[in-house]
Scaffold this active site. Structure first.
Site, PDB file in Angstrom:
ATOM      1  NE  ARG A  56      -3.415  -2.857   2.631  1.00  0.00           N
ATOM      2  CZ  ARG A  56      -4.832  -2.178   2.254  1.00  0.00           C
ATOM      3  NH1 ARG A  56      -5.072  -1.152   1.900  1.00  0.00           N
ATOM      4  NH2 ARG A  56      -5.449  -3.180   2.077  1.00  0.00           N
ATOM      5  CB  THR A 107      -0.640  -6.274   5.889  1.00  0.00           C
ATOM      6  OG1 THR A 107      -1.768  -6.288   4.906  1.00  0.00           O
ATOM      7  CG2 THR A 107      -1.215  -7.233   6.925  1.00  0.00           C
ATOM      8  CB  ALA A 108      -4.996  -2.751   5.605  1.00  0.00           C
ATOM      9  CB  SER A 109      -6.287  -8.000   5.209  1.00  0.00           C
ATOM     10  OG  SER A 109      -6.882  -8.862   4.334  1.00  0.00           O
ATOM     11  CG  HIS A 110     -10.546  -8.339   2.914  1.00  0.00           C
ATOM     12  ND1 HIS A 110      -9.987  -8.630   3.800  1.00  0.00           N
ATOM     13  CD2 HIS A 110     -11.650  -7.785   3.175  1.00  0.00           C
ATOM     14  CE1 HIS A 110     -10.819  -8.581   4.820  1.00  0.00           C
ATOM     15  NE2 HIS A 110     -11.580  -7.840   4.355  1.00  0.00           N
TER      16      HIS A 110
END
Length: 475
Positions: A56, A107-110
């Site tokens: 990201r 991370t914020a995954s999806h």
């Protein structure tokens, strides 16, 4: 470091996650530094922390801030750069064999690109529990300070060793052409390399980690996000296709006919393979899992055990019961590994295993034999955060007076007395201001009965059941 107000709402049940871009950002580099300082106090058995992050736009600044906080907290840091979450888990477990090592993943995954998050891991690569995440929040809110020792930072790339370990674990009986779609997420780091290493020819789409506008969200739980991959599999005549989520811990599957396999079908397929190798084994499932999976496991001589929703809670439930394999309807599939020893939900490992299965048998024929019942998607019913858990508890208590209820996470209500095999689950979301509801029946009539009863329960508690009333079963 002096205390300052913090956005408590981003300290969630499984991780820390929230808006991270622009002037209204809740997760900032300053907060990431303070979280890392607090984490250094919580994991007092660790001597170092392995740190990785997704791709990201906000990740580099957050990752460097977290590293600075860990170093100030007196912990050494092994910086592995851009890495899927399961690669951090693997490295965490591997390094702990030599020196107690914790883990941190940015991370914020999806979630959407403007969000970001932080996952925190103990020295056994197990995620922090909800109450431990709240302890970190409390320490950040109270104020955190640098320690007496300044840690040291080193760089390491675990990818070559990780890919070798998969190549040693999985081999194909026959060559396969495999299409993959990482959704331009961080699974680009490992997915193609691992599948090629076990003998696949790989066709990759959306495989550019620098692409800022992906063709679709990197979330294989939803069919729309797998449609492009399904078209590629059909057009290229591939043997199968794999879709990955943003941080590489969830997997979607397309078979050689270009059909997306529902997450429950994938879990049933993997459970069947596991029971072939481990007859009579117990399999972990979450409370949202289709009865078709549970029936399939029972027919194969295994036993399905319900656990709570969420990758962190699921791993702890598996460890407590001594269960080595399981999965969720959200496309997480869990393994207890021996080398290095840890629990993981590694989508790349799962893809390698499915490729091996497909090289031995007809994947399409195996999927065709797995029963499918009419089931809804997760339906969100608006309910404020301050009220949702109380409402879920009240629904559980009311329902158990009339029907059998599994209350390990909200209420999974057995409605077989109304229609064979019918059930519904009503639970409070751990991450959003909603109750989430699923209903299932053995046939359309049973589905409609379960949907009507769930709607009546919601109405009795002052909630609007309209999203459920109009929801047809999934295709």
């Amino acid at each position: 470091m002096t205390s300052a107000p913090i956005p408590r709402e981003i300290f969630r049940a499984y991780d820390i996650r929230g808006h991270a871009l622009g002037p209204d950002a809740l997760l900032t580099p300053d907060l990431a530094l303070r979280v890392a300082l607090a984490f250094a106090e919580v994991v007092d058995s660790a001597r170092q922390v392995v740190v990785g992050g997704d791709n990201r736009p906000t990740t580099p600044a957050l990752q460097q801030a977290a590293i600075a906080g860990l170093l100030d907290g007196g912990l050494d840091v092994v910086d592995i750069g851009r890495a899927p979450s399961p690669l951090v888990y693997w490295a965490n477990a591997l390094l702990t064999q030599e020196r107690p090592t914790a883990g941190l993943v940015v991370t914020a995954s999806h979630n959407p690109a403007e969000d970001n998050g932080i996952k925190l891991l103990h020295t056994d690569a197990m995620p922090l529990l909800p109450e431990e995440i709240q302890s970190v929040a409390d320490r950040v809110a109270s104020g955190v300070s640098a320690g007496d020792r300044q840690g040291e930072r080193s760089l390491w790339s675990p990818r070559p060793a990780y890919v070798r370990s998969l190549a040693e674990s999985f081999r194909l009986r026959r060559p396969l052409q495999v299409a993959i779609d990482p959704g331009n997420g961080v699974a680009t780091v490992t997915a193609g390399a691992a599948l090629r290493a076990i003998g696949c020819e790989v066709i990759a789409i959306n495989d550019d980690p620098e692409e800022s506008e992906p063709a679709h969200p990197a979330d294989p739980q939803h069919a729309a996000n797998v449609a492009q991959l399904a078209s590629i599999v059909s057009d290229k005549g591939s043997d199968l296709g794999f879709a990955f989520d943003g941080d590489g811990d969830r997997l979607g599957l397309v078979d050689g006919r270009g059909r997306r396999a529902a997450p429950d079908q994938v879990l049933a397929l993997l459970a069947q393979d596991w029971l072939t190798q481990h007859p009579g084994a117990s399999i972990h499932v979450d409370v949202k899992t289709s009865r078709a999976v549970i029936d399939h496991i029972a027919q194969l001589g295994g036993t399905a055990f319900f656990g709570p929703v969420g990758h962190s809670l699921g791993k702890y439930a598996m460890r407590e019961r001594g269960i080595d394999f399981g999965g969720e309807s959200s496309t997480h599939y869990f393994y207890q590994l021996d080398d290095p020893p840890h629990y993981t939900d590694d989508a790349v490992r799962t893809a390698c295993r499915i490729a091996q299965i497909a090289s031995l048998n007809s994947l399409e024929a195996m999927l065709d034999l797995i029963p499918r019942y009419p089931i809804s998607p997760e339906v969100k019913i608006a309910c404020p955060d301050h009220r949702k858990h109380d409402v879920a508890r009240a629904i559980t208590e009311q329902a158990r007076r009339r029907w059998p209820v599994t209350d390990i996470d909200g209420a999974r209500i057995d409605l077989s007395s109304q229609a064979e095999g019918a059930w519904c689950v009503i639970r409070a979301s751990n991450t959003t201001p909603y109750l989430t509801v699923l209903v299932e029946g053995r046939d359309d009539a049973g589905y409609n009965i379960a949907r009507r009863i769930a709607s009546e329960i919601l109405s009795e508690h002052g909630l609007d059941p309209a999203p459920l009333v109009s929801q047809p079963p999934l295709d």
